[in-house]
Design a protein around this motif. Structure first.
Motif, short mmCIF file in Angstrom:
data_model
loop_
_atom_site.label_atom_id
_atom_site.label_comp_id
_atom_site.label_asym_id
_atom_site.label_seq_id
_atom_site.Cartn_x
_atom_site.Cartn_y
_atom_site.Cartn_z
N ARG A 39 146.64 134.49 25.39
CA ARG A 39 146.96 133.48 24.36
C ARG A 39 145.98 132.33 24.45
O ARG A 39 145.51 131.99 25.54
N TYR A 41 145.16 128.41 24.24
CA TYR A 41 145.82 127.11 24.41
C TYR A 41 144.80 126.01 24.23
O TYR A 41 143.67 126.11 24.71
N ALA A 49 150.41 121.12 30.88
CA ALA A 49 150.94 122.09 31.85
C ALA A 49 150.56 121.68 33.27
O ALA A 49 151.36 121.80 34.21
N GLY A 85 157.50 122.76 29.93
CA GLY A 85 157.71 124.20 29.83
C GLY A 85 157.80 124.67 28.38
O GLY A 85 157.21 125.70 28.01
N LEU A 86 158.53 123.91 27.55
CA LEU A 86 158.64 124.27 26.13
C LEU A 86 157.29 124.18 25.42
O LEU A 86 156.97 124.99 24.55
N THR A 87 156.50 123.19 25.81
CA THR A 87 155.16 123.02 25.23
C THR A 87 154.31 124.25 25.47
O THR A 87 153.64 124.76 24.55
N VAL A 88 154.33 124.75 26.70
CA VAL A 88 153.54 125.93 27.03
C VAL A 88 154.14 127.19 26.41
O VAL A 88 153.44 128.03 25.85
N TRP A 89 155.46 127.32 26.51
CA TRP A 89 156.14 128.53 26.02
C TRP A 89 155.91 128.75 24.53
O TRP A 89 155.60 129.86 24.08
N PHE A 90 156.06 127.66 23.76
CA PHE A 90 155.89 127.76 22.31
C PHE A 90 154.46 127.44 21.86
O PHE A 90 154.17 127.49 20.66
N ASN A 91 153.60 127.07 22.86
CA ASN A 91 152.21 126.72 22.54
C ASN A 91 152.17 125.65 21.45
O ASN A 91 151.41 125.75 20.48
#
Length: 202
Positions: A39, A41, A49, A85-91
């Motif tokens: 992915r 980023y 992150a 975590g949400l920032t990375v998970w949902f990019n």
């Protein structure tokens, strides 16, 4: 059990170091795109992150040295971990930016609930460090509640209407400076409510 005292300089480095490192990392990475696990980023998301483990390490060292963490520090780190975590998970960098709104907003809400009960939760957290009358704590809590609400609204305006560069600079330097100035002015304004230490005459 009271915590151990450490050098104010060390304490400031551990508390202010992670946001400054995030700022430096963002400046270095902002124009780059990183391929991780298949992915792509943005530099902002990679910096966000990286901020999470840096903050956790900093607070772990602070806890190791002092034997305690404030409730605000614990709450803030939980929010950083969740929204990082949400920032990375949902990019999606919006989660990391919204974190600041929610932190300030929840502080305002918690203090406001206490005020409706005729109590100052701020005194419960800080009275050990700043002895003050009940009236003084209520005044400071009212003012800080409104100030936190204003910061939450301000953050929403900044991240929704300005560039990411502007948000990072205001988040790293602007909001903390406003907080410092606000608290400094309040301490001066509430001097007559301060309780003198009576244990000085031996």
């Amino acid at each position: 059990m009271s915590g151990k005292e450490i050098s104010p300089v060390v304490k400031q480095v551990l508390e202010l170091g992670p946001p400054l490192l995030f700022f430096v990392a963002y400046l270095y990475m902002r124009d780059e795109t990183y391929l991780i696990g298949g992915r792509e980023y943005s530099g902002f998301i990679v910096a966000a992150a990286a901020f999470v483990p840096i903050l956790l390490l900093s607070l772990a060292i602070l806890w190791r040295l002092t034997g305690k963490l404030s409730r605000m520090q614990v709450f803030t780190v939980v929010m950083v971990v969740v929204f990082g975590g949400l920032t990375v998970w949902f990019n999606d960098e919006r989660f990391f930016k919204m974190k600041t709104t929610l932190v300030y907003g929840l502080f305002a809400l918690i203090l406001g609930v206490g005020l409706l009960q005729g109590r100052s939760y701020l005194a419960w957290v800080m009275s050990e460090f700043l002895p003050m009358t009940h009236e003084g704590w209520m005044k400071l809590t009212w003012r800080l509640t409104l100030f936190f609400a204003a910061l939450a609204i301000g953050n929403e305006i900044v991240w929704r209407t300005m560039s990411t560069d502007a948000w990072v600079k205001i988040e790293t330097f602007g909001f903390p400076l406003l907080m410092f100035l606000f608290l400094w002015i309040q301490i001066l304004a509430l001097q007559r409510h301060m309780i003198e230490d009576e244990g000085g005459d031996a």
